[in-house]
Scaffold this motif. Structure first.
Motif, PDB file in Angstrom:
ATOM      1  N   THR A  93      37.767  38.429  40.227  1.00 25.36           N
ATOM      2  CA  THR A  93      36.666  37.830  39.433  1.00 25.36           C
ATOM      3  C   THR A  93      35.249  38.093  39.987  1.00 25.36           C
ATOM      4  N   GLY A 139      33.793  40.756  39.646  1.00 22.45           N
ATOM      5  CA  GLY A 139      33.142  41.536  38.581  1.00 22.45           C
ATOM      6  C   GLY A 139      33.250  43.046  38.777  1.00 22.45           C
ATOM      7  N   LYS A 140      34.266  43.494  39.490  1.00 22.87           N
ATOM      8  CA  LYS A 140      34.409  44.926  39.781  1.00 22.87           C
ATOM      9  C   LYS A 140      34.660  45.747  38.509  1.00 22.87           C
ATOM     10  N   THR A 141      35.590  45.249  37.686  1.00 23.82           N
ATOM     11  CA  THR A 141      35.877  45.978  36.442  1.00 23.82           C
ATOM     12  C   THR A 141      34.661  45.965  35.530  1.00 23.82           C
ATOM     13  N   SER A 142      34.015  44.812  35.460  1.00 23.88           N
ATOM     14  CA  SER A 142      32.827  44.705  34.599  1.00 23.88           C
ATOM     15  C   SER A 142      31.748  45.685  35.046  1.00 23.88           C
ATOM     16  N   GLY A 161      32.733  42.813  28.775  1.00 24.84           N
ATOM     17  CA  GLY A 161      33.602  41.850  28.096  1.00 24.84           C
ATOM     18  C   GLY A 161      33.552  40.511  28.814  1.00 24.84           C
ATOM     19  N   LYS A 162      33.361  39.441  28.059  1.00 25.32           N
ATOM     20  CA  LYS A 162      33.291  38.111  28.688  1.00 25.32           C
ATOM     21  C   LYS A 162      34.657  37.642  29.158  1.00 25.32           C
ATOM     22  N   TYR A 217      38.066  37.427  30.933  1.00 27.90           N
ATOM     23  CA  TYR A 217      38.591  37.944  32.202  1.00 27.90           C
ATOM     24  C   TYR A 217      40.017  38.446  32.030  1.00 27.90           C
ATOM     25  N   THR A 222      42.861  42.883  36.957  1.00 27.05           N
ATOM     26  CA  THR A 222      43.303  44.270  37.161  1.00 27.05           C
ATOM     27  C   THR A 222      44.554  44.259  38.021  1.00 27.05           C
ATOM     28  N   GLY A 275      41.607  42.847  42.699  1.00 29.47           N
ATOM     29  CA  GLY A 275      41.337  41.937  43.815  1.00 29.47           C
ATOM     30  C   GLY A 275      42.591  41.440  44.517  1.00 29.47           C
ATOM     31  N   ASP A 317      22.384  37.655  36.806  1.00 28.02           N
ATOM     32  CA  ASP A 317      21.942  36.896  35.623  1.00 28.02           C
ATOM     33  C   ASP A 317      22.171  35.396  35.842  1.00 28.02           C
ATOM     34  N   ALA A 360      26.464  42.996  35.968  1.00 26.03           N
ATOM     35  CA  ALA A 360      27.292  43.805  35.065  1.00 26.03           C
ATOM     36  C   ALA A 360      27.123  43.288  33.639  1.00 26.03           C
TER      37      ALA A 360
HETATM   38  N1  GTP Z   1      27.645  36.060  34.103  1.00 27.74           N
HETATM   39  C1  GTP Z   1      28.270  37.143  34.532  1.00 27.74           C
HETATM   40  N2  GTP Z   1      29.609  37.236  34.430  1.00 27.74           N
HETATM   41  C2  GTP Z   1      30.208  38.368  34.888  1.00 27.74           C
HETATM   42  C3  GTP Z   1      29.471  39.436  35.447  1.00 27.74           C
HETATM   43  N3  GTP Z   1      30.352  40.400  35.835  1.00 27.74           N
HETATM   44  C4  GTP Z   1      31.567  39.944  35.494  1.00 27.74           C
HETATM   45  N4  GTP Z   1      31.491  38.730  34.926  1.00 27.74           N
HETATM   46  C5  GTP Z   1      32.604  37.918  34.435  1.00 27.74           C
HETATM   47  O1  GTP Z   1      33.421  37.572  35.546  1.00 27.74           O
HETATM   48  C6  GTP Z   1      34.795  37.581  35.173  1.00 27.74           C
HETATM   49  C7  GTP Z   1      35.570  38.516  36.102  1.00 27.74           C
HETATM   50  O2  GTP Z   1      35.127  39.850  35.878  1.00 27.74           O
HETATM   51  P1  GTP Z   1      36.035  41.133  36.216  1.00 27.74           P
HETATM   52  O3  GTP Z   1      35.138  42.311  36.096  1.00 27.74           O
HETATM   53  O4  GTP Z   1      37.279  41.159  35.424  1.00 27.74           O
HETATM   54  O5  GTP Z   1      36.393  40.832  37.741  1.00 27.74           O
HETATM   55  P2  GTP Z   1      37.228  41.746  38.757  1.00 27.74           P
HETATM   56  O6  GTP Z   1      36.488  41.721  40.049  1.00 27.74           O
HETATM   57  O7  GTP Z   1      37.508  43.086  38.172  1.00 27.74           O
HETATM   58  O8  GTP Z   1      38.571  40.884  38.907  1.00 27.74           O
HETATM   59  P3  GTP Z   1      40.070  41.404  39.308  1.00 27.74           P
HETATM   60  O9  GTP Z   1      40.534  42.288  38.187  1.00 27.74           O
HETATM   61  O10 GTP Z   1      40.877  40.153  39.417  1.00 27.74           O
HETATM   62  O11 GTP Z   1      39.971  42.118  40.619  1.00 27.74           O
HETATM   63  C8  GTP Z   1      34.851  38.004  33.699  1.00 27.74           C
HETATM   64  O12 GTP Z   1      34.951  36.828  32.912  1.00 27.74           O
HETATM   65  C9  GTP Z   1      33.517  38.685  33.477  1.00 27.74           C
HETATM   66  O13 GTP Z   1      33.070  38.570  32.139  1.00 27.74           O
HETATM   67  C10 GTP Z   1      28.047  39.311  35.537  1.00 27.74           C
HETATM   68  O14 GTP Z   1      27.309  40.183  36.000  1.00 27.74           O
HETATM   69  N5  GTP Z   1      27.521  38.142  35.064  1.00 27.74           N
END
Ligand code: GTP
Length: 227
Positions: free
Chosen positions: A23, A25-28, A39-40, A42, A45, A72, A133, A161
């Motif tokens: 969470t 935000g790596k994928t984002s 995408g909002k 979650y 991955t 993660g 943000d 992201a």
């Molecule tokens: N407000 C906000 N939310 C974000 C941002 N980046 C990601 N998110 C939110 O955070 C959540 C997790 O984002 P992911 O990108 O899936 O996180 P991840 O690090 O890839 O997570 P894993 O796949 O578990 O490793 C999602 O609900 C996203 O929409 C950001 O820059 N701002």
């Protein structure tokens, strides 16, 4: 082949591995950079995902960035070392509103050090504070971020992201640093404000399937992607 095609310099390829807690935000971040989407919702991955994007650095240098988005939950798993191996750049990503995601980067970095300690070429490591943000909810002080960078010689980045703020700039700076290219102030300012400007970048909306073409087939065995 035309003269202009012959004169084109061959693409450089860089492997960038994105690490950090679930969470963060790596994928984002990877999707914002490679596909300009967010995408909002979650979706965790599982294993890893790949993204490809071609950018142009000053001097008309074409660089293809292979972005390895590592889940993660892979920390402590058997495959993580293999994902990191051969990376020219590592992005350690945390969520600025989540202290634990920052503290845990120590563990992620320890894995990186272990994998790369015997390599001739050390990867560039970038510390990326995501979700700017949500500045009003920040719990990780900028000082702490800067200290961690100074102590370990990391390159320092803050991005969102969600809004795209500084995302292209982050990847552009990392690629330039790896290749020893200096970006001037104007170039950096332009990419900060004009994410998606095609003067500065060329898109490759390839995502995971494009990578099959690049003979990463073996890696695709490893258990992939969002559920
Ligand atoms: N407000 C906000 N939310 C974000 C941002 N980046 C990601 N998110 C939110 O955070 C959540 C997790 O984002 P992911 O990108 O899936 O996180 P991840 O690090 O890839 O997570 P894993 O796949 O578990 O490793 C999602 O609900 C996203 O929409 C950001 O820059 N701002």
């Amino acid at each position: 082949m035309s003269d202009s095609e012959e004169e084109e310099s061959p693409d450089r390829q860089l492997k960038l591995v994105v690490l950090g807690d679930g969470t963060a935000g790596k994928t984002s971040l990877a999707m914002r950079f490679a596909q300009e989407t967010f995408g909002k919702q979650y979706k965790q991955t599982i294993g890893l995902d790949f993204y490809l994007k071609r950018i142009i650095l000053p001097g008309n240098l074409n660089v293809t960035l292979q972005v390895w988005d590592v889940g993660g939950q892979t920390i402590g798993g058997k495959m993580l070392d293999k994902y990191i191996y051969g990376a020219q750049g590592i992005l350690l990503v945390y969520d600025i509103t989540n202290c634990q995601s920052f503290e845990n980067l120590e563990d992620w970095y320890n894995v990186v050090k272990k994998v790369t300690e015997e390599s001739e070429m050390q990867p560039l490591v970038a510390l990326v504070g995501n979700k700017i943000d949500l500045e009003h909810m920040r719990t990780v002080k900028v000082d702490k971020h800067q200290r961690f960078c100074q102590e370990n010689n990391f390159s320092s980045h803050f991005v969102s992201a969600k809004t795209g703020d500084s995302v292209f700039l982050c990847f552009q700076r990392i690629a330039a640093e790896i290749l020893g290219i200096k970006l001037n102030k104007a170039e950096m300012e332009q990419s900060q404000v004009s994410f998606g400007n095609s003067d500065l970048q060329q898109r490759s909306r390839t995502g995971i399937w494009g990578c099959i073409k690049t003979a990463w087939g073996a890696a695709l065995f490893l258990g992939i992607g969002k559920r």
